[in-house]
Design an enzyme around this catalytic site. Sequence first.
Site, mmCIF file in Angstrom:
data_model
loop_
_atom_site.group_PDB
_atom_site.id
_atom_site.type_symbol
_atom_site.label_atom_id
_atom_site.label_comp_id
_atom_site.label_asym_id
_atom_site.label_seq_id
_atom_site.Cartn_x
_atom_site.Cartn_y
_atom_site.Cartn_z
ATOM 1 N N TYR A 106 35.656 32.644 34.015
ATOM 2 C CA TYR A 106 36.362 33.088 32.815
ATOM 3 C C TYR A 106 35.482 32.843 31.603
ATOM 4 O O TYR A 106 34.838 31.798 31.494
ATOM 5 C CB TYR A 106 37.683 32.322 32.659
ATOM 6 C CG TYR A 106 38.695 32.715 33.701
ATOM 7 C CD1 TYR A 106 39.686 33.645 33.416
ATOM 8 C CD2 TYR A 106 38.646 32.175 34.979
ATOM 9 C CE1 TYR A 106 40.609 34.018 34.382
ATOM 10 C CE2 TYR A 106 39.558 32.543 35.950
ATOM 11 C CZ TYR A 106 40.535 33.464 35.643
ATOM 12 O OH TYR A 106 41.438 33.836 36.606
ATOM 13 N N HIS A 116 41.885 37.894 32.269
ATOM 14 C CA HIS A 116 41.294 38.124 33.584
ATOM 15 C C HIS A 116 39.901 37.507 33.607
ATOM 16 O O HIS A 116 39.234 37.420 32.578
ATOM 17 C CB HIS A 116 41.194 39.626 33.876
ATOM 18 C CG HIS A 116 42.528 40.264 34.079
ATOM 19 N ND1 HIS A 116 43.247 40.120 35.241
ATOM 20 C CD2 HIS A 116 43.281 41.048 33.264
ATOM 21 C CE1 HIS A 116 44.386 40.778 35.139
ATOM 22 N NE2 HIS A 116 44.435 41.348 33.945
ATOM 23 N N LYS A 147 34.827 43.539 37.212
ATOM 24 C CA LYS A 147 34.122 42.304 36.880
ATOM 25 C C LYS A 147 32.629 42.552 36.989
ATOM 26 O O LYS A 147 32.191 43.502 37.617
ATOM 27 C CB LYS A 147 34.537 41.181 37.834
ATOM 28 C CG LYS A 147 36.029 40.870 37.730
ATOM 29 C CD LYS A 147 36.453 39.801 38.655
ATOM 30 C CE LYS A 147 37.949 39.632 38.742
ATOM 31 N NZ LYS A 147 38.743 39.915 37.597
#
Length: 170
Positions: A106, A116, A147
């Site tokens: 994170y 997220h 990601k």
Amino acid sequence: MRVEGQLGDEVVTIKATSIARRLHGKSHYGKMYEDRLQLSLIEAAYLMERGKLKLMKDDDEVSPEEFISLLGERGLYSKYLVYRDLRNRGYIVKTGFKYGAEFRLYERGGAPGRTHSAYLVRVISENDTIHALDFSSYVRVAHGVNKKLLMAFLDDEEDITYYLVDWIRP
């Protein structure tokens, strides 16, 4: 302040005290259940190193050296070094198991439940071989879940070099 944890086969369990709730709520360690906080072995090693966890196996205290040795026996030591480095840099680090990675990362200021994770982290020792198909799958999975892929290469001197890998359309 140190909290006492009980070493199990795969996790460390801490009774749900105010300290345990603070470790989870403020610093995002482990998974909180009604009556306990459950830590991964890697999280427990980090908290132990920082003097926040007294680790017990039944009625015997486990020394930091014994626990680091256990991590090595289980093939977790290199992952621990990367976890420690990322935590020391101020990131929240959680398991990446369901994405086929060692960790989810994170951004600073982000946290599970609020934001997220931004990255998936793969840990590679400098002597490991990465096959092109495996590498491609790491990148595709990261891209597929919105990601970025952070490859952490660990050398024999325990130095870590990070590479940010992004998927591009040819």
